[in-house]
Design an enzyme around this catalytic site. Structure first.
Site, PDB file in Angstrom:
ATOM      1  N   CYS A 113       0.816  -1.218   0.000  1.00 46.11           N
ATOM      2  CA  CYS A 113       0.000   0.000   0.000  1.00 46.11           C
ATOM      3  C   CYS A 113       0.851   1.271   0.000  1.00 46.11           C
ATOM      4  O   CYS A 113       0.323   2.372  -0.147  1.00 46.11           O
ATOM      5  CB  CYS A 113      -0.924   0.002   1.208  1.00 46.11           C
ATOM      6  N   HIS A 238      -3.088   6.777   3.424  1.00 46.48           N
ATOM      7  CA  HIS A 238      -3.602   5.540   2.828  1.00 46.48           C
ATOM      8  C   HIS A 238      -4.949   5.217   3.484  1.00 46.48           C
ATOM      9  O   HIS A 238      -5.102   5.314   4.700  1.00 46.48           O
ATOM     10  CB  HIS A 238      -2.592   4.413   3.055  1.00 46.48           C
ATOM     11  N   ASN A 268     -10.271  -0.281   0.857  1.00 49.74           N
ATOM     12  CA  ASN A 268      -8.811  -0.153   0.798  1.00 49.74           C
ATOM     13  C   ASN A 268      -8.342  -0.581  -0.594  1.00 49.74           C
ATOM     14  O   ASN A 268      -8.433  -1.756  -0.946  1.00 49.74           O
ATOM     15  CB  ASN A 268      -8.220  -1.059   1.885  1.00 49.74           C
TER      16      ASN A 268
HETATM   17  O1  UT7 Z   1      -3.674  -1.777   3.548  1.00 55.30           O
HETATM   18  C1  UT7 Z   1      -2.937  -2.622   4.387  1.00 55.30           C
HETATM   19  C2  UT7 Z   1      -3.076  -2.145   5.727  1.00 55.30           C
HETATM   20  N1  UT7 Z   1      -4.169  -2.825   6.383  1.00 55.30           N
HETATM   21  C3  UT7 Z   1      -4.711  -2.269   7.466  1.00 55.30           C
HETATM   22  O2  UT7 Z   1      -4.376  -1.180   7.818  1.00 55.30           O
HETATM   23  C4  UT7 Z   1      -5.705  -3.058   8.274  1.00 55.30           C
HETATM   24  C5  UT7 Z   1      -5.532  -2.721   9.729  1.00 55.30           C
HETATM   25  N2  UT7 Z   1      -6.439  -3.430  10.580  1.00 55.30           N
HETATM   26  C6  UT7 Z   1      -7.757  -3.163  10.638  1.00 55.30           C
HETATM   27  O3  UT7 Z   1      -8.230  -2.289   9.946  1.00 55.30           O
HETATM   28  C7  UT7 Z   1      -8.617  -3.912  11.631  1.00 55.30           C
HETATM   29  O4  UT7 Z   1      -7.781  -4.701  12.463  1.00 55.30           O
HETATM   30  C8  UT7 Z   1      -9.678  -4.807  10.971  1.00 55.30           C
HETATM   31  C9  UT7 Z   1     -10.753  -3.950  10.341  1.00 55.30           C
HETATM   32  C10 UT7 Z   1      -9.041  -5.695   9.908  1.00 55.30           C
HETATM   33  C11 UT7 Z   1     -10.340  -5.709  12.016  1.00 55.30           C
HETATM   34  O5  UT7 Z   1     -10.888  -4.907  13.029  1.00 55.30           O
HETATM   35  P1  UT7 Z   1     -10.616  -5.288  14.557  1.00 55.30           P
HETATM   36  O6  UT7 Z   1     -11.362  -4.317  15.362  1.00 55.30           O
HETATM   37  O7  UT7 Z   1      -9.125  -5.360  14.752  1.00 55.30           O
HETATM   38  O8  UT7 Z   1     -11.304  -6.695  14.673  1.00 55.30           O
HETATM   39  P2  UT7 Z   1     -10.645  -8.084  15.122  1.00 55.30           P
HETATM   40  O9  UT7 Z   1      -9.796  -8.618  14.028  1.00 55.30           O
HETATM   41  O10 UT7 Z   1     -10.065  -7.943  16.479  1.00 55.30           O
HETATM   42  O11 UT7 Z   1     -11.931  -8.982  15.235  1.00 55.30           O
HETATM   43  C12 UT7 Z   1     -12.931  -8.743  16.247  1.00 55.30           C
HETATM   44  C13 UT7 Z   1     -14.064  -9.724  16.049  1.00 55.30           C
HETATM   45  C14 UT7 Z   1     -13.582 -11.174  15.947  1.00 55.30           C
HETATM   46  O12 UT7 Z   1     -14.552 -11.976  16.574  1.00 55.30           O
HETATM   47  P3  UT7 Z   1     -14.334 -12.519  18.057  1.00 55.30           P
HETATM   48  O13 UT7 Z   1     -13.072 -13.326  18.009  1.00 55.30           O
HETATM   49  O14 UT7 Z   1     -14.208 -11.288  18.929  1.00 55.30           O
HETATM   50  O15 UT7 Z   1     -15.554 -13.312  18.313  1.00 55.30           O
HETATM   51  C15 UT7 Z   1     -13.605 -11.448  14.472  1.00 55.30           C
HETATM   52  O16 UT7 Z   1     -13.795 -12.812  14.173  1.00 55.30           O
HETATM   53  O17 UT7 Z   1     -14.738  -9.440  14.825  1.00 55.30           O
HETATM   54  C16 UT7 Z   1     -14.794 -10.637  14.035  1.00 55.30           C
HETATM   55  N3  UT7 Z   1     -14.773 -10.247  12.633  1.00 55.30           N
HETATM   56  C17 UT7 Z   1     -15.880  -9.928  11.960  1.00 55.30           C
HETATM   57  N4  UT7 Z   1     -17.170  -9.884  12.326  1.00 55.30           N
HETATM   58  C18 UT7 Z   1     -18.075  -9.509  11.409  1.00 55.30           C
HETATM   59  C19 UT7 Z   1     -13.706 -10.131  11.811  1.00 55.30           C
HETATM   60  N5  UT7 Z   1     -14.108  -9.728  10.596  1.00 55.30           N
HETATM   61  C20 UT7 Z   1     -15.458  -9.596  10.664  1.00 55.30           C
HETATM   62  C21 UT7 Z   1     -16.444  -9.222   9.734  1.00 55.30           C
HETATM   63  N6  UT7 Z   1     -17.724  -9.170  10.152  1.00 55.30           N
HETATM   64  N7  UT7 Z   1     -16.141  -8.863   8.460  1.00 55.30           N
END
Ligand code: UT7
Length: 311
Positions: A113, A238, A268
């Site tokens: 990115c 970004h 993204n």
């Molecule tokens: O361009 C490259 C750079 N990339 C980035 O900058 C991405 C950076 N990271 C992020 O933007 C965030 O970490 C995410 C948006 C990818 C994820 O958000 P988060 O608040 O960190 O969520 P998490 O991964 O901690 O997941 C929390 C919960 C999990 O469930 P449990 O274990 O708490 O039951 C996931 O399984 O949310 C669940 N989850 C979802 N639920 C509904 C993960 N993806 C989804 C989804 N819909 N799409």
């Protein structure tokens, strides 16, 4: 030191728009989860268009808007992690399609990115050596081609698109900072190989990295130029996640409105996100000549980079 100026920009998005509700038919997710966790509401996916088609369309618009003759280009650089094929590169396809001169370098750069920022700095190097006044820098991605649509942790995040900029040297403030730290766990994209490549990501690890990398780049660029946060008219980060941008703005005590955001419309788009944002801002009249613009990218590699330039 010779600065770098953006003469004109262009962008291209595939026609197909995919909403969060559409995504919730593919994986267990919801509009509410995606919107609150990322800020993303819609994204565009290729349906017939190729990555090179998007790159070409964005490049043509930038060249037209800048009234730039391709004979005045000294380089064509495409930042991408999703070329249509390993060879010929997207930049070579553009050489053919746009009838670019044969005596200039045309090549792709894979810097995740952060690709557009790296490409700006590389283009500046060519401009300093060349007798020709312009370089063409493009970020173009078809991330839907490498998205695992069974993985809700990644598939809701990405979109396809391209942004292009014609750049030239100028006697104006300019600074660039680039960095890298090898890491196969934070973001890993399989291939090339016989299997279809997919993006894998440890979202939380990347989030923590991003909220450190963005302020780091901003600090380095301000130190180098002697400018202050208040001197910057626009921050163009970004567009990975609204929460990352809001967090950084708050941490730096900069009004949120100074950080341009469009991830709600496009998701993204990796290397394309910053030039798409610049093109939208230019089109809307938000960017005015003389303003100081600070672009900052972060992503796979891990890589990070920022460029401060005068519009
Ligand atoms: O361009 C490259 C750079 N990339 C980035 O900058 C991405 C950076 N990271 C992020 O933007 C965030 O970490 C995410 C948006 C990818 C994820 O958000 P988060 O608040 O960190 O969520 P998490 O991964 O901690 O997941 C929390 C919960 C999990 O469930 P449990 O274990 O708490 O039951 C996931 O399984 O949310 C669940 N989850 C979802 N639920 C509904 C993960 N993806 C989804 C989804 N819909 N799409």
């Amino acid at each position: 030191m010779k600065g770098l100026k953006i003469v004109a920009t262009g962008r291209a998005l595939p026609a197909k728009v995919v909403t969060n509700d559409d995504m919730s038919k593919l994986v267990e997710t919801s509009d509410e989860w995606i919107t609150t966790r990322t800020g993303i509401r819609t994204r565009h996916f290729c349906a017939g268009e190729t990555q090179a088609d998007l790159a070409e369309q964005a490049a043509r618009r930038a060249l037209e808007r800048g009234k730039v003759d391709v004979g005045d280009l000294c380089a064509c650089i495409v930042a991408t992690v999703t070329p249509d094929c390993s060879a010929p590169t997207s930049a070579c396809l553009l050489q053919q399609r746009l009838d670019l001169p044969e005596d200039i370098p045309c090549f792709d750069m894979n810097v995740g990115c952060t690709g557009f920022i790296y490409a700006l700095q590389v283009a500046r190097g060519f401009l300093l050596q060349s007798g020709r006044p312009y370089a063409l820098v493009i970020g173009a991605e078809a991330l839907s081609h490498i998205t695992d649509f069974t993985d809700r942790g990644t598939c809701v995040l990405f979109g396809d698109g391209a942004g292009a900029a014609v750049v030239t040297l100028a006697d104006s403030p300019y600074a660039c900072t680039l960095g890298a730290r090898g890491d196969t766990e934070a973001i890993f994209i399989e291939g090339p190989g016989p299997e279809r490549p997919y993006i894998h990501m440890d979202g939380q690890k990347v989030f923590r990295f991003a909220v450190e990398a963005v302020p780091h780049c901003i600090r380095v660029l301000l130190e180098e130029t002697g400018l202050t946060l208040a001197d910057i008219d626009w921050f163009v980060p970004h567009q990975a996640n609204k929460r990352i941008i809001d967090h950084v703005a708050k941490k730096l005590k900069v009004p949120n409105e100074k950080f341009y955001q469009n991830m709600m419309r496009y998701g993204n788009t990796s290397a394309a996100s910053i030039p798409i944002a610049l093109d939208e801002m230019a089109e809307q009249g938000l960017l005015k000549r003389g303003q100081k613009v600070l672009c900052v990218g972060f992503g796979a590699g891990l890589t990070w980079g920022g460029a401060l330039l005068e519009w």
